[in-house]
Enzyme design. Structure first.
Site, short mmCIF file in Angstrom:
data_model
loop_
_atom_site.label_atom_id
_atom_site.label_comp_id
_atom_site.label_asym_id
_atom_site.label_seq_id
_atom_site.Cartn_x
_atom_site.Cartn_y
_atom_site.Cartn_z
N LYS A 1 -66.91 21.87 -35.37
CA LYS A 1 -66.81 22.90 -34.32
C LYS A 1 -65.37 22.88 -33.80
CE LYS A 1 -67.52 25.65 -30.77
NZ LYS A 1 -66.15 25.53 -30.19
N VAL B 1 -72.46 26.20 -27.68
CA VAL B 1 -72.61 25.99 -29.12
C VAL B 1 -72.16 24.57 -29.49
CG1 VAL B 1 -71.82 26.74 -31.40
CG2 VAL B 1 -72.43 28.43 -29.66
N GLY B 2 -71.05 24.12 -28.91
CA GLY B 2 -70.64 22.73 -29.11
C GLY B 2 -71.63 21.76 -28.49
N GLU C 1 -61.93 10.11 -28.66
CA GLU C 1 -60.53 9.94 -28.27
C GLU C 1 -60.31 10.90 -27.11
OE1 GLU C 1 -56.13 11.28 -29.61
OE2 GLU C 1 -57.49 10.78 -31.24
N CYS D 1 -51.92 13.88 -26.08
CA CYS D 1 -52.70 12.89 -25.32
C CYS D 1 -51.97 11.55 -25.22
CB CYS D 1 -54.06 12.69 -25.97
SG CYS D 1 -53.99 12.21 -27.71
N GLU E 1 -54.14 13.85 -16.12
CA GLU E 1 -53.41 14.28 -17.32
C GLU E 1 -52.91 15.70 -17.11
OE1 GLU E 1 -54.08 13.62 -22.04
OE2 GLU E 1 -55.76 14.50 -20.94
#
Length: 494
Positions: free
Chosen positions: A189, A226-227, A265, A299, A398
Protein backbone atom coordinates in the site's frame (compact mmCIF):
# COMPACT_ATOMS: atom_id res chain seq x y z
CA UNK A 1 10.86 3.43 -23.83
CA UNK A 2 9.72 6.32 -26.01
CA UNK A 3 11.80 9.38 -26.80
CA UNK A 4 9.41 11.52 -24.73
CA UNK A 5 10.05 9.36 -21.67
CA UNK A 6 13.81 10.03 -21.79
CA UNK A 7 13.32 13.79 -21.71
CA UNK A 8 13.16 15.83 -18.53
CA UNK A 9 9.87 17.15 -17.19
CA UNK A 10 6.68 16.04 -15.49
CA UNK A 11 5.62 12.47 -16.27
CA UNK A 12 2.45 10.73 -15.11
CA UNK A 13 2.82 7.18 -13.86
CA UNK A 14 0.82 3.99 -14.08
CA UNK A 15 -2.81 4.54 -13.01
CA UNK A 16 -3.65 0.87 -12.49
CA UNK A 17 -3.15 -1.30 -9.43
CA UNK A 18 -1.72 -4.82 -9.49
CA UNK A 19 -4.05 -7.41 -7.96
CA UNK A 20 -3.63 -11.16 -8.49
CA UNK A 21 -1.37 -10.67 -11.50
CA UNK A 22 -3.68 -8.23 -13.31
CA UNK A 23 -3.14 -4.50 -13.80
CA UNK A 24 -6.54 -2.97 -13.13
CA UNK A 25 -8.51 0.07 -12.10
CA UNK A 26 -10.82 -0.05 -9.13
CA UNK A 27 -14.41 -1.05 -9.72
CA UNK A 28 -16.18 2.00 -11.15
CA UNK A 29 -12.91 3.51 -12.32
CA UNK A 30 -12.54 6.07 -9.50
CA UNK A 31 -9.23 7.95 -9.47
CA UNK A 32 -7.54 10.66 -7.43
CA UNK A 33 -5.21 13.47 -8.49
CA UNK A 34 -1.44 13.42 -8.07
CA UNK A 35 0.13 16.88 -7.74
CA UNK A 36 3.59 18.00 -8.79
CA UNK A 37 4.81 19.91 -5.71
CA UNK A 38 7.08 22.24 -7.72
CA UNK A 39 4.22 23.58 -9.84
CA UNK A 40 1.19 22.85 -7.61
CA UNK A 41 -0.45 21.42 -10.75
CA UNK A 42 -2.18 18.09 -11.28
CA UNK A 43 0.28 15.74 -12.99
CA UNK A 44 -2.13 12.85 -13.48
CA UNK A 45 -4.26 10.34 -11.65
CA UNK A 46 -4.00 7.07 -9.74
CA UNK A 47 -6.64 4.44 -9.13
CA UNK A 48 -8.56 5.13 -5.92
CA UNK A 49 -8.67 1.62 -4.49
CA UNK A 50 -11.28 0.51 -1.99
CA UNK A 51 -11.43 -1.78 1.03
CA UNK A 52 -12.88 -4.40 -1.32
CA UNK A 53 -9.84 -4.06 -3.61
CA UNK A 54 -7.57 -4.51 -0.61
CA UNK A 55 -9.50 -7.60 0.45
CA UNK A 56 -9.07 -9.10 -3.02
CA UNK A 57 -5.34 -8.36 -2.97
CA UNK A 58 -4.94 -9.97 0.45
CA UNK A 59 -6.93 -12.98 -0.73
CA UNK A 60 -4.67 -13.31 -3.77
CA UNK A 61 -1.54 -13.10 -1.62
CA UNK A 62 -2.92 -15.69 0.81
CA UNK A 63 -3.81 -18.05 -2.03
CA UNK A 64 -0.40 -17.61 -3.68
CA UNK A 65 1.40 -18.35 -0.43
CA UNK A 66 -0.60 -21.52 0.23
CA UNK A 67 -1.00 -22.97 -3.26
CA UNK A 68 2.17 -22.05 -5.17
CA UNK A 69 5.78 -23.15 -4.72
CA UNK A 70 6.94 -19.56 -4.16
CA UNK A 71 7.73 -20.09 -0.46
CA UNK A 72 9.68 -23.29 -1.19
CA UNK A 73 11.48 -22.63 -4.49
CA UNK A 74 14.55 -20.55 -3.63
CA UNK A 75 16.09 -20.81 -7.11
CA UNK A 76 12.90 -19.53 -8.73
CA UNK A 77 12.71 -16.59 -6.33
CA UNK A 78 16.33 -15.75 -7.16
CA UNK A 79 15.51 -15.91 -10.88
CA UNK A 80 12.49 -13.60 -10.50
CA UNK A 81 14.29 -11.01 -8.40
CA UNK A 82 17.23 -11.00 -10.79
CA UNK A 83 14.70 -10.28 -13.53
CA UNK A 84 13.24 -7.51 -11.38
CA UNK A 85 16.62 -5.83 -10.88
CA UNK A 86 17.25 -5.90 -14.63
CA UNK A 87 13.77 -4.55 -15.37
CA UNK A 88 14.13 -1.70 -12.88
CA UNK A 89 17.45 -0.81 -14.49
CA UNK A 90 15.79 -0.65 -17.91
CA UNK A 91 13.04 1.58 -16.49
CA UNK A 92 15.17 3.74 -14.22
CA UNK A 93 14.92 7.01 -16.19
CA UNK A 94 11.13 6.72 -16.32
CA UNK A 95 11.13 5.96 -12.59
CA UNK A 96 13.38 8.97 -11.98
CA UNK A 97 11.00 11.32 -13.78
CA UNK A 98 8.02 9.89 -11.89
CA UNK A 99 9.89 10.32 -8.59
CA UNK A 100 10.66 13.98 -9.31
CA UNK A 101 7.07 14.53 -10.45
CA UNK A 102 5.55 13.02 -7.30
CA UNK A 103 8.03 14.13 -4.63
CA UNK A 104 9.77 17.20 -6.06
CA UNK A 105 13.13 15.59 -5.29
CA UNK A 106 15.89 17.45 -7.19
CA UNK A 107 17.28 15.47 -10.12
CA UNK A 108 20.79 16.02 -8.75
CA UNK A 109 20.07 13.95 -5.64
CA UNK A 110 17.93 11.15 -7.08
CA UNK A 111 20.74 8.59 -7.02
CA UNK A 112 19.91 7.43 -3.51
CA UNK A 113 16.27 7.05 -4.53
CA UNK A 114 16.77 5.33 -7.89
CA UNK A 115 20.18 3.68 -8.32
CA UNK A 116 20.46 2.61 -4.67
CA UNK A 117 17.19 0.65 -4.46
CA UNK A 118 17.86 -1.04 -7.81
CA UNK A 119 21.22 -2.21 -6.46
CA UNK A 120 19.47 -3.44 -3.31
CA UNK A 121 17.28 -5.81 -5.32
CA UNK A 122 20.42 -7.58 -6.50
CA UNK A 123 21.85 -7.52 -2.99
CA UNK A 124 18.80 -9.18 -1.46
CA UNK A 125 18.61 -11.79 -4.23
CA UNK A 126 22.22 -12.77 -3.52
CA UNK A 127 21.75 -12.55 0.25
CA UNK A 128 18.69 -14.77 0.16
CA UNK A 129 20.28 -17.26 -2.19
CA UNK A 130 23.26 -17.70 0.16
CA UNK A 131 21.35 -17.55 3.45
CA UNK A 132 21.49 -20.70 5.60
CA UNK A 133 17.84 -21.61 6.18
CA UNK A 134 18.68 -24.77 8.17
CA UNK A 135 21.25 -24.77 10.98
CA UNK A 136 22.35 -27.76 12.99
CA UNK A 137 22.36 -26.63 16.64
CA UNK A 138 24.10 -29.77 17.87
CA UNK A 139 23.17 -32.57 20.28
CA UNK A 140 21.66 -31.64 23.66
CA UNK A 141 21.08 -33.72 26.78
CA UNK A 142 17.44 -34.01 27.77
CA UNK A 143 15.57 -36.04 30.46
CA UNK A 144 14.53 -38.40 27.66
CA UNK A 145 17.99 -38.82 26.24
CA UNK A 146 20.12 -36.99 23.67
CA UNK A 147 18.30 -34.88 21.08
CA UNK A 148 19.66 -33.17 18.01
CA UNK A 149 18.19 -29.74 17.42
CA UNK A 150 17.95 -27.99 14.11
CA UNK A 151 16.88 -24.40 13.51
CA UNK A 152 14.75 -23.87 10.42
CA UNK A 153 14.07 -20.38 9.05
CA UNK A 154 10.84 -20.20 7.05
CA UNK A 155 8.74 -17.39 5.58
CA UNK A 156 6.23 -15.57 7.77
CA UNK A 157 3.41 -15.74 5.20
CA UNK A 158 1.52 -12.74 3.83
CA UNK A 159 3.35 -9.46 4.43
CA UNK A 160 1.53 -6.13 4.23
CA UNK A 161 3.85 -3.22 3.40
CA UNK A 162 2.70 0.36 4.07
CA UNK A 163 5.17 2.92 2.80
CA UNK A 164 5.66 6.72 3.10
CA UNK A 165 6.04 9.47 0.54
CA UNK A 166 9.48 10.92 1.28
CA UNK A 167 11.62 8.24 -0.45
CA UNK A 168 8.86 6.17 -2.03
CA UNK A 169 10.62 3.91 -4.54
CA UNK A 170 13.48 3.20 -2.16
CA UNK A 171 11.16 2.18 0.67
CA UNK A 172 8.81 0.27 -1.63
CA UNK A 173 11.83 -1.84 -2.56
CA UNK A 174 13.30 -2.00 0.96
CA UNK A 175 10.03 -3.22 2.50
CA UNK A 176 9.06 -5.76 -0.16
CA UNK A 177 12.11 -7.28 -1.87
CA UNK A 178 13.68 -8.96 1.19
CA UNK A 179 10.20 -10.18 2.13
CA UNK A 180 9.75 -11.69 -1.33
CA UNK A 181 13.21 -13.25 -1.39
CA UNK A 182 12.51 -14.83 2.00
CA UNK A 183 9.52 -16.61 0.46
CA UNK A 184 6.63 -14.41 1.55
CA UNK A 185 3.84 -13.00 -0.58
CA UNK A 186 3.26 -9.25 -0.38
CA UNK A 187 0.55 -6.59 -0.54
CA UNK A 188 2.00 -3.09 -0.97
CA UNK A 189 0.00 0.00 0.00
CA UNK A 190 1.96 3.05 -1.22
CA UNK A 191 1.53 6.51 0.29
CA UNK A 192 -1.37 8.58 -0.98
CA UNK A 193 0.88 11.41 -2.15
CA UNK A 194 3.20 9.10 -4.12
CA UNK A 195 1.08 6.29 -5.60
CA UNK A 196 2.98 6.00 -8.89
CA UNK A 197 6.23 4.82 -7.31
CA UNK A 198 4.17 1.82 -6.21
CA UNK A 199 1.97 1.33 -9.27
CA UNK A 200 4.94 1.59 -11.67
CA UNK A 201 6.69 -1.03 -9.56
CA UNK A 202 3.62 -3.22 -9.94
CA UNK A 203 3.55 -2.67 -13.70
CA UNK A 204 7.18 -3.72 -13.99
CA UNK A 205 6.56 -6.86 -11.93
CA UNK A 206 3.54 -7.78 -14.08
CA UNK A 207 5.05 -7.01 -17.47
CA UNK A 208 8.72 -7.86 -17.07
CA UNK A 209 9.12 -10.67 -14.51
CA UNK A 210 7.93 -14.22 -13.95
CA UNK A 211 6.68 -13.46 -10.42
CA UNK A 212 3.45 -15.51 -10.20
CA UNK A 213 0.01 -13.94 -9.91
CA UNK A 214 -0.83 -13.02 -6.32
CA UNK A 215 2.74 -13.13 -5.02
CA UNK A 216 3.08 -9.34 -5.31
CA UNK A 217 0.13 -6.94 -5.21
CA UNK A 218 -0.16 -3.15 -5.16
CA UNK A 219 -3.24 -1.28 -3.98
CA UNK A 220 -3.26 2.51 -4.34
CA UNK A 221 -5.88 4.59 -2.57
CA UNK A 222 -6.60 8.08 -1.32
CA UNK A 223 -8.47 6.69 1.69
CA UNK A 224 -6.80 6.01 5.04
CA UNK A 225 -9.18 3.17 5.83
CA UNK A 226 -7.75 1.06 2.99
CA UNK A 227 -4.35 0.92 4.69
CA UNK A 228 -6.09 0.29 8.01
CA UNK A 229 -7.88 -2.70 6.46
CA UNK A 230 -4.50 -4.19 5.50
CA UNK A 231 -3.26 -3.81 9.09
CA UNK A 232 -6.32 -5.46 10.59
CA UNK A 233 -6.97 -8.33 8.18
CA UNK A 234 -6.42 -11.72 9.90
CA UNK A 235 -5.09 -13.20 6.64
CA UNK A 236 -2.05 -10.91 6.88
CA UNK A 237 0.73 -12.38 9.00
CA UNK A 238 3.05 -9.38 9.21
CA UNK A 239 2.98 -5.62 8.69
CA UNK A 240 6.04 -3.62 7.74
CA UNK A 241 5.62 0.14 7.97
CA UNK A 242 7.72 3.28 7.68
CA UNK A 243 6.16 6.57 8.74
CA UNK A 244 5.05 8.63 11.67
CA UNK A 245 5.01 7.34 15.23
CA UNK A 246 1.31 8.25 15.49
CA UNK A 247 0.43 6.02 12.53
CA UNK A 248 2.73 3.31 13.87
CA UNK A 249 0.74 3.23 17.10
CA UNK A 250 -2.48 2.84 15.09
CA UNK A 251 -0.98 -0.05 13.10
CA UNK A 252 0.10 -1.79 16.30
CA UNK A 253 -3.43 -1.41 17.68
CA UNK A 254 -5.03 -2.68 14.46
CA UNK A 255 -2.84 -5.77 14.42
CA UNK A 256 -3.15 -6.55 18.12
CA UNK A 257 -6.25 -8.71 17.77
CA UNK A 258 -4.36 -11.17 15.59
CA UNK A 259 -0.97 -10.61 17.30
CA UNK A 260 0.65 -9.71 13.99
CA UNK A 261 4.38 -9.56 13.64
CA UNK A 262 5.13 -5.87 13.12
CA UNK A 263 8.23 -4.15 11.77
CA UNK A 264 8.13 -0.39 12.32
CA UNK A 265 10.49 2.40 11.32
CA UNK A 266 8.92 5.48 12.87
CA UNK A 267 9.70 9.12 13.58
CA UNK A 268 12.99 10.63 14.61
CA UNK A 269 14.27 13.75 16.34
CA UNK A 270 17.95 13.08 16.06
CA UNK A 271 20.63 15.16 17.76
CA UNK A 272 24.09 16.02 16.47
CA UNK A 273 26.42 16.56 19.41
CA UNK A 274 29.31 18.75 18.30
CA UNK A 275 32.02 18.50 20.96
CA UNK A 276 34.26 21.42 21.84
CA UNK A 277 37.31 19.90 20.11
CA UNK A 278 35.49 19.20 16.81
CA UNK A 279 36.49 20.61 13.43
CA UNK A 280 33.53 22.96 13.03
CA UNK A 281 34.40 23.79 9.41
CA UNK A 282 34.15 20.10 8.52
CA UNK A 283 31.15 19.10 10.62
CA UNK A 284 28.73 22.01 10.45
CA UNK A 285 28.48 22.78 6.71
CA UNK A 286 27.61 19.14 6.12
CA UNK A 287 25.04 19.26 8.94
CA UNK A 288 23.38 22.28 7.32
CA UNK A 289 23.41 20.65 3.89
CA UNK A 290 21.85 17.44 5.19
CA UNK A 291 19.02 19.48 6.71
CA UNK A 292 18.13 20.86 3.28
CA UNK A 293 19.04 18.30 0.64
CA UNK A 294 15.76 16.37 0.85
CA UNK A 295 13.82 19.46 1.91
CA UNK A 296 14.32 18.14 5.44
CA UNK A 297 11.99 15.23 4.67
CA UNK A 298 14.18 12.53 6.20
CA UNK A 299 13.54 10.49 9.33
CA UNK A 300 17.25 10.10 10.20
CA UNK A 301 18.09 13.79 9.78
CA UNK A 302 19.99 15.16 12.82
CA UNK A 303 17.77 18.23 13.07
CA UNK A 304 18.91 19.24 16.58
CA UNK A 305 22.42 20.69 16.66
CA UNK A 306 23.95 20.78 20.14
CA UNK A 307 26.86 23.23 20.40
CA UNK A 308 29.26 23.86 23.31
CA UNK A 309 28.68 27.31 24.76
CA UNK A 310 32.40 28.03 24.45
CA UNK A 311 32.11 27.94 20.63
CA UNK A 312 28.40 28.66 20.22
CA UNK A 313 28.57 31.85 18.16
CA UNK A 314 31.23 30.38 15.89
CA UNK A 315 29.02 27.40 15.13
CA UNK A 316 25.94 29.54 14.50
CA UNK A 317 27.81 31.63 11.92
CA UNK A 318 29.02 28.58 9.97
CA UNK A 319 25.53 27.07 9.86
CA UNK A 320 24.02 30.41 8.82
CA UNK A 321 26.44 30.88 5.94
CA UNK A 322 25.81 27.40 4.56
CA UNK A 323 22.04 27.60 4.77
CA UNK A 324 21.85 31.05 3.21
CA UNK A 325 23.84 29.84 0.21
CA UNK A 326 22.11 26.52 -0.30
CA UNK A 327 20.62 26.14 -3.83
CA UNK A 328 16.82 25.95 -3.57
CA UNK A 329 14.54 25.82 -6.58
CA UNK A 330 13.12 23.87 -9.52
CA UNK A 331 13.92 20.17 -8.99
CA UNK A 332 14.40 19.67 -12.73
CA UNK A 333 17.30 22.17 -12.83
CA UNK A 334 20.79 20.65 -12.53
CA UNK A 335 22.55 22.06 -9.48
CA UNK A 336 19.39 22.51 -7.43
CA UNK A 337 19.81 20.66 -4.14
CA UNK A 338 16.59 21.50 -2.29
CA UNK A 339 13.18 21.23 -3.89
CA UNK A 340 9.71 21.88 -2.46
CA UNK A 341 7.93 20.21 0.43
CA UNK A 342 5.70 17.38 -0.71
CA UNK A 343 2.46 19.35 -0.23
CA UNK A 344 1.00 22.62 1.03
CA UNK A 345 -0.20 20.78 4.13
CA UNK A 346 3.34 19.70 4.89
CA UNK A 347 4.73 23.19 4.25
CA UNK A 348 2.18 24.73 6.60
CA UNK A 349 3.11 22.19 9.28
CA UNK A 350 6.77 23.20 8.94
CA UNK A 351 5.98 26.92 9.04
CA UNK A 352 3.72 26.40 12.02
CA UNK A 353 6.46 24.63 13.97
CA UNK A 354 8.87 27.45 13.14
CA UNK A 355 6.36 29.95 14.54
CA UNK A 356 5.92 27.83 17.65
CA UNK A 357 9.69 27.87 18.17
CA UNK A 358 9.81 31.65 17.91
CA UNK A 359 6.87 31.94 20.30
CA UNK A 360 8.79 29.76 22.77
CA UNK A 361 11.79 32.11 22.72
CA UNK A 362 13.98 30.77 19.91
CA UNK A 363 16.01 33.26 17.89
CA UNK A 364 15.59 33.29 14.10
CA UNK A 365 19.02 33.35 12.45
CA UNK A 366 17.97 32.87 8.83
CA UNK A 367 14.97 31.74 6.78
CA UNK A 368 11.67 31.14 8.51
CA UNK A 369 9.28 31.52 5.61
CA UNK A 370 8.59 31.06 1.89
CA UNK A 371 11.37 32.05 -0.55
CA UNK A 372 10.24 35.32 -2.18
CA UNK A 373 11.64 34.26 -5.55
CA UNK A 374 9.65 30.99 -5.52
CA UNK A 375 5.98 32.02 -5.22
CA UNK A 376 4.78 28.86 -7.00
CA UNK A 377 5.54 25.44 -5.52
CA UNK A 378 5.56 24.30 -1.91
CA UNK A 379 8.97 25.77 -1.09
CA UNK A 380 10.30 26.61 2.38
CA UNK A 381 13.41 28.64 3.15
CA UNK A 382 16.32 26.84 4.80
CA UNK A 383 15.77 27.89 8.41
CA UNK A 384 18.11 28.15 11.39
CA UNK A 385 16.80 28.73 14.91
CA UNK A 386 19.15 29.37 17.82
CA UNK A 387 18.69 29.36 21.61
CA UNK A 388 16.08 26.63 21.34
CA UNK A 389 14.63 25.36 24.61
CA UNK A 390 15.14 21.56 24.58
CA UNK A 391 11.67 21.08 26.07
CA UNK A 392 9.88 23.25 23.49
CA UNK A 393 7.62 21.80 20.81
CA UNK A 394 10.06 22.46 17.97
CA UNK A 395 12.77 20.59 19.88
CA UNK A 396 10.48 17.65 20.56
CA UNK A 397 8.37 17.15 17.43
CA UNK A 398 9.65 15.85 14.09
CA UNK A 399 9.60 18.79 11.67
CA UNK A 400 10.19 17.12 8.28
CA UNK A 401 11.34 20.39 6.76
CA UNK A 402 14.63 22.23 6.07
CA UNK A 403 14.95 23.45 9.65
CA UNK A 404 17.81 23.16 12.13
CA UNK A 405 17.48 24.03 15.80
CA UNK A 406 20.53 24.90 17.89
CA UNK A 407 20.80 24.41 21.64
CA UNK A 408 23.84 25.17 23.76
CA UNK A 409 25.32 22.88 26.41
CA UNK A 410 27.98 23.14 29.10
CA UNK A 411 29.38 19.64 29.59
CA UNK A 412 29.42 16.29 27.80
CA UNK A 413 26.91 14.97 30.33
CA UNK A 414 24.67 17.93 29.61
CA UNK A 415 24.85 17.24 25.86
CA UNK A 416 23.92 13.57 26.30
CA UNK A 417 20.99 14.47 28.54
CA UNK A 418 19.63 16.93 25.97
CA UNK A 419 20.11 14.45 23.12
CA UNK A 420 18.19 11.77 25.03
CA UNK A 421 15.39 14.16 26.05
CA UNK A 422 12.86 12.96 23.47
CA UNK A 423 10.46 10.08 22.87
CA UNK A 424 12.44 9.20 19.73
CA UNK A 425 15.61 7.18 19.28
CA UNK A 426 16.24 6.61 15.58
CA UNK A 427 19.57 8.20 14.81
CA UNK A 428 22.25 10.57 16.07
CA UNK A 429 25.66 12.03 15.36
CA UNK A 430 28.80 13.02 17.26
CA UNK A 431 31.67 15.18 16.01
CA UNK A 432 35.01 15.31 17.81
CA UNK A 433 38.76 15.30 17.16
CA UNK A 434 38.98 12.51 19.73
CA UNK A 435 37.29 9.43 18.25
CA UNK A 436 37.40 7.54 21.56
CA UNK A 437 35.62 10.41 23.28
CA UNK A 438 33.04 10.52 20.49
CA UNK A 439 32.53 6.76 20.71
CA UNK A 440 31.92 6.99 24.45
CA UNK A 441 29.29 9.66 23.83
CA UNK A 442 27.71 7.58 21.04
CA UNK A 443 27.36 4.61 23.40
CA UNK A 444 25.42 6.78 25.85
CA UNK A 445 22.95 8.09 23.27
CA UNK A 446 19.62 6.21 23.46
CA UNK A 447 19.25 5.72 19.75
CA UNK A 448 19.52 2.84 17.30
CA UNK A 449 22.15 4.37 15.06
CA UNK A 450 24.96 6.91 15.46
CA UNK A 451 27.35 8.53 12.98
CA UNK A 452 30.77 9.68 14.19
CA UNK A 453 32.62 12.38 12.24
CA UNK A 454 30.50 11.90 9.14
CA UNK A 455 31.10 8.15 8.84
CA UNK A 456 27.55 7.06 8.15
CA UNK A 457 25.93 4.23 10.06
CA UNK A 458 23.49 3.57 7.22
CA UNK A 459 24.09 0.79 4.71
CA UNK A 460 22.49 -2.32 3.27
CA UNK A 461 24.87 -4.61 5.17
CA UNK A 462 24.27 -3.13 8.64
CA UNK A 463 21.14 -3.39 10.81
CA UNK A 464 19.07 -0.21 10.98
CA UNK A 465 16.34 0.31 13.56
CA UNK A 466 15.12 2.66 16.24
CA UNK A 467 14.76 2.59 20.01
CA UNK A 468 12.02 4.06 22.20
CA UNK A 469 9.12 5.28 20.02
CA UNK A 470 11.17 5.27 16.80
CA UNK A 471 10.28 1.72 15.92
CA UNK A 472 10.43 -2.02 16.36
CA UNK A 473 12.81 -4.40 14.61
CA UNK A 474 15.46 -3.87 11.96
CA UNK A 475 15.96 -3.30 8.29
CA UNK A 476 19.16 -4.19 6.42
CA UNK A 477 21.88 -6.64 7.34
CA UNK A 478 21.25 -10.25 8.32
CA UNK A 479 19.02 -9.00 11.15
CA UNK A 480 16.83 -7.21 8.61
CA UNK A 481 16.43 -10.29 6.44
CA UNK A 482 15.50 -12.44 9.41
CA UNK A 483 12.62 -10.08 10.23
CA UNK A 484 10.76 -11.65 7.30
CA UNK A 485 11.40 -15.20 8.55
CA UNK A 486 10.02 -17.29 11.39
CA UNK A 487 12.44 -19.34 13.48
CA UNK A 488 11.45 -22.95 14.06
CA UNK A 489 13.46 -25.24 16.37
CA UNK A 490 13.12 -28.96 15.58
CA UNK A 491 14.15 -31.66 18.07
CA UNK A 492 14.98 -35.04 16.56
CA UNK A 493 16.87 -38.25 17.31
CA UNK A 494 20.62 -37.96 17.41
Amino acid sequence: MTTAETETGVLAGEQRMLIDGELQLTSGGATFDVLHPASEQVAGQASDGTIEDMARAIGAARRAFVTTDWSRDLDFRYHCLTQLAQALERNKERLRRILITEVGCPVAVTGSQIESPIAEVTHWAEHGKNFDYLIDNGVHDTPLGPARRKIHYEPVGVVGAITPWNVPLYLNIAETVPALMAGNTVVLKPAQLTPWSGSEYGRIVADETDIPAGVFNVVTSNANDVGAALSADPRVDMITFTGSTATGRAILAAGAATVKKTLLELGGKSAHIVLDDADFNAALPMAAMMACVMSGQSCILPSRILLPRSRYDEGIEILKTTMENFPVGDPWTPGTMQGPQISETQRQKVLGLIRSGLDAGARLITGGGIPPDLPVGYYTQPTLLADVDPDSLIAQEEIFGPVLTVTGYDTDDDAVAIANNTIYGLSGEVSSADVDRAFAIACRMRTGNVTINGKSHFGIGSPFGGTKQSGLGYRNGDEGYKEYLETKTIGMPE
